[in-house]
Design a protein around this motif. Structure first.
Motif, PDB file in Angstrom:
ATOM      1  N   GLN A   1       0.839  -1.182   0.000  1.00  0.00           N
ATOM      2  CA  GLN A   1       0.000   0.000   0.000  1.00  0.00           C
ATOM      3  C   GLN A   1       0.886   1.248   0.000  1.00  0.00           C
ATOM      4  O   GLN A   1       1.766   1.383   0.829  1.00  0.00           O
ATOM      5  CB  GLN A   1      -0.905   0.010   1.226  1.00  0.00           C
ATOM      6  CG  GLN A   1      -1.878   1.194   1.265  1.00  0.00           C
ATOM      7  CD  GLN A   1      -2.781   1.139   2.490  1.00  0.00           C
ATOM      8  OE1 GLN A   1      -2.685   0.217   3.307  1.00  0.00           O
ATOM      9  NE2 GLN A   1      -3.637   2.125   2.630  1.00  0.00           N
ATOM     10  N   HIS A  32       7.843   5.731  -9.053  1.00  0.00           N
ATOM     11  CA  HIS A  32       6.752   6.700  -9.091  1.00  0.00           C
ATOM     12  C   HIS A  32       7.312   8.114  -8.968  1.00  0.00           C
ATOM     13  O   HIS A  32       8.083   8.403  -8.051  1.00  0.00           O
ATOM     14  CB  HIS A  32       5.764   6.462  -7.951  1.00  0.00           C
ATOM     15  CG  HIS A  32       5.075   5.134  -8.011  1.00  0.00           C
ATOM     16  ND1 HIS A  32       3.886   4.950  -8.717  1.00  0.00           N
ATOM     17  CD2 HIS A  32       5.406   3.937  -7.487  1.00  0.00           C
ATOM     18  CE1 HIS A  32       3.521   3.687  -8.598  1.00  0.00           C
ATOM     19  NE2 HIS A  32       4.413   3.050  -7.867  1.00  0.00           N
ATOM     20  N   ALA A  97       2.014  13.812  -3.591  1.00  0.00           N
ATOM     21  CA  ALA A  97       1.240  12.740  -4.218  1.00  0.00           C
ATOM     22  C   ALA A  97       2.148  11.931  -5.132  1.00  0.00           C
ATOM     23  O   ALA A  97       3.066  12.478  -5.754  1.00  0.00           O
ATOM     24  CB  ALA A  97       0.079  13.326  -5.002  1.00  0.00           C
ATOM     25  N   ARG A 100       1.179   7.683 -10.963  1.00  0.00           N
ATOM     26  CA  ARG A 100       1.027   6.264 -11.270  1.00  0.00           C
ATOM     27  C   ARG A 100       2.294   5.713 -11.951  1.00  0.00           C
ATOM     28  O   ARG A 100       2.601   4.538 -11.811  1.00  0.00           O
ATOM     29  CB  ARG A 100      -0.180   6.046 -12.170  1.00  0.00           C
ATOM     30  CG  ARG A 100      -0.519   4.583 -12.414  1.00  0.00           C
ATOM     31  CD  ARG A 100      -1.833   4.450 -13.138  1.00  0.00           C
ATOM     32  NE  ARG A 100      -2.930   4.964 -12.320  1.00  0.00           N
ATOM     33  CZ  ARG A 100      -4.201   4.993 -12.738  1.00  0.00           C
ATOM     34  NH1 ARG A 100      -4.512   4.569 -13.959  1.00  0.00           N
ATOM     35  NH2 ARG A 100      -5.141   5.461 -11.945  1.00  0.00           N
ATOM     36  N   PRO A 106      -0.343  13.134 -14.801  1.00  0.00           N
ATOM     37  CA  PRO A 106      -1.466  12.468 -14.098  1.00  0.00           C
ATOM     38  C   PRO A 106      -1.664  11.059 -14.635  1.00  0.00           C
ATOM     39  O   PRO A 106      -1.245  10.766 -15.758  1.00  0.00           O
ATOM     40  CB  PRO A 106      -2.654  13.373 -14.451  1.00  0.00           C
ATOM     41  CG  PRO A 106      -2.072  14.664 -14.899  1.00  0.00           C
ATOM     42  CD  PRO A 106      -0.766  14.336 -15.529  1.00  0.00           C
ATOM     43  N   PRO A 107      -2.323  10.210 -13.884  1.00  0.00           N
ATOM     44  CA  PRO A 107      -2.954  10.518 -12.609  1.00  0.00           C
ATOM     45  C   PRO A 107      -1.987  10.375 -11.431  1.00  0.00           C
ATOM     46  O   PRO A 107      -0.981   9.668 -11.512  1.00  0.00           O
ATOM     47  CB  PRO A 107      -4.054   9.467 -12.517  1.00  0.00           C
ATOM     48  CG  PRO A 107      -3.485   8.287 -13.230  1.00  0.00           C
ATOM     49  CD  PRO A 107      -2.658   8.857 -14.367  1.00  0.00           C
ATOM     50  N   TYR A 108      -2.319  11.075 -10.375  1.00  0.00           N
ATOM     51  CA  TYR A 108      -1.635  10.931  -9.098  1.00  0.00           C
ATOM     52  C   TYR A 108      -2.581  10.150  -8.197  1.00  0.00           C
ATOM     53  O   TYR A 108      -3.649  10.649  -7.832  1.00  0.00           O
ATOM     54  CB  TYR A 108      -1.307  12.294  -8.503  1.00  0.00           C
ATOM     55  CG  TYR A 108      -0.247  13.036  -9.287  1.00  0.00           C
ATOM     56  CD1 TYR A 108      -0.558  13.747 -10.437  1.00  0.00           C
ATOM     57  CD2 TYR A 108       1.091  13.002  -8.878  1.00  0.00           C
ATOM     58  CE1 TYR A 108       0.427  14.412 -11.158  1.00  0.00           C
ATOM     59  CE2 TYR A 108       2.072  13.669  -9.593  1.00  0.00           C
ATOM     60  CZ  TYR A 108       1.733  14.366 -10.734  1.00  0.00           C
ATOM     61  OH  TYR A 108       2.712  15.015 -11.450  1.00  0.00           O
ATOM     62  N   ASP A 109      -2.205   8.951  -7.862  1.00  0.00           N
ATOM     63  CA  ASP A 109      -3.141   8.025  -7.227  1.00  0.00           C
ATOM     64  C   ASP A 109      -3.111   8.053  -5.702  1.00  0.00           C
ATOM     65  O   ASP A 109      -4.117   7.735  -5.068  1.00  0.00           O
ATOM     66  CB  ASP A 109      -2.852   6.585  -7.685  1.00  0.00           C
ATOM     67  CG  ASP A 109      -3.127   6.400  -9.160  1.00  0.00           C
ATOM     68  OD1 ASP A 109      -2.351   5.687  -9.816  1.00  0.00           O
ATOM     69  OD2 ASP A 109      -4.129   6.960  -9.648  1.00  0.00           O
ATOM     70  N   SER A 110      -1.970   8.369  -5.134  1.00  0.00           N
ATOM     71  CA  SER A 110      -1.842   8.305  -3.677  1.00  0.00           C
ATOM     72  C   SER A 110      -1.454   9.671  -3.149  1.00  0.00           C
ATOM     73  O   SER A 110      -0.540  10.309  -3.692  1.00  0.00           O
ATOM     74  CB  SER A 110      -0.781   7.268  -3.284  1.00  0.00           C
ATOM     75  OG  SER A 110      -1.156   5.985  -3.727  1.00  0.00           O
ATOM     76  N   TRP A 111      -2.135  10.083  -2.070  1.00  0.00           N
ATOM     77  CA  TRP A 111      -1.947  11.422  -1.541  1.00  0.00           C
ATOM     78  C   TRP A 111      -1.662  11.387  -0.047  1.00  0.00           C
ATOM     79  O   TRP A 111      -2.165  10.516   0.671  1.00  0.00           O
ATOM     80  CB  TRP A 111      -3.221  12.248  -1.767  1.00  0.00           C
ATOM     81  CG  TRP A 111      -3.493  12.518  -3.211  1.00  0.00           C
ATOM     82  CD1 TRP A 111      -4.023  11.645  -4.108  1.00  0.00           C
ATOM     83  CD2 TRP A 111      -3.229  13.721  -3.913  1.00  0.00           C
ATOM     84  NE1 TRP A 111      -4.103  12.233  -5.343  1.00  0.00           N
ATOM     85  CE2 TRP A 111      -3.634  13.512  -5.250  1.00  0.00           C
ATOM     86  CE3 TRP A 111      -2.701  14.956  -3.554  1.00  0.00           C
ATOM     87  CZ2 TRP A 111      -3.517  14.506  -6.228  1.00  0.00           C
ATOM     88  CZ3 TRP A 111      -2.592  15.948  -4.517  1.00  0.00           C
ATOM     89  CH2 TRP A 111      -2.995  15.724  -5.840  1.00  0.00           C
TER      90      TRP A 111
END
Length: 121
Positions: A1, A32, A97, A100, A106-111
């Motif tokens: 995660q 990333h 962030a 991916r 983009p996209p930026y998946d985790s913040w």
């Protein structure tokens, strides 16, 4: 995660400096790109900077060019945003962030949860 945790925000006078940190876990910076975003009350979220560790590339919004720098410590899995010559209009919640991909797109998946930066006399 994938998890991200920001730190380093605070209150600073105009012209001052702050260094924000973004601690990443669950992934490595080699896989990333990491972006720094900010959002002020009543305004849209703005991407201010990004770093692709794998490609050695950085990005800065026009509003912060020449004042902000970004760097990454792959061994510590951390990204830093050095903010100099701060202005009242830099006041916002700052987020990091993870993109991916390795690219600053983009996209930026985790913040992260965000850290408040307030520039005021």
């Amino acid at each position: 995660q994938l998890q991200l945790v920001e730190s380093g925000g605070g209150l600073v006078q105009p012209g001052g400096s702050l260094r924000l940190s973004c601690a990443a876990s669950g992934f490595t910076l080699e896989h990333h790109a990491i972006g720094w975003f900010r959002q002020a009350p009543g305004k849209e979220r703005e991407r201010v900077s990004c770093i692709s560790y794998s490609y050695g590339r950085t990005y800065f919004a026009d509003s912060v060019k020449g004042r902000f720098t970004i760097d990454a410590d792959n061994a510590k899995n951390q990204v830093y945003l050095q903010m100099n010559l701060l202005r009242p209009e830099d006041t916002a919640v700052y987020y990091c962030a993870a993109a991916r991909t390795r690219l600053c797109v983009p996209p930026y998946d985790s913040w992260g949860q965000g850290t408040q930066v307030t520039v005021s006399a």
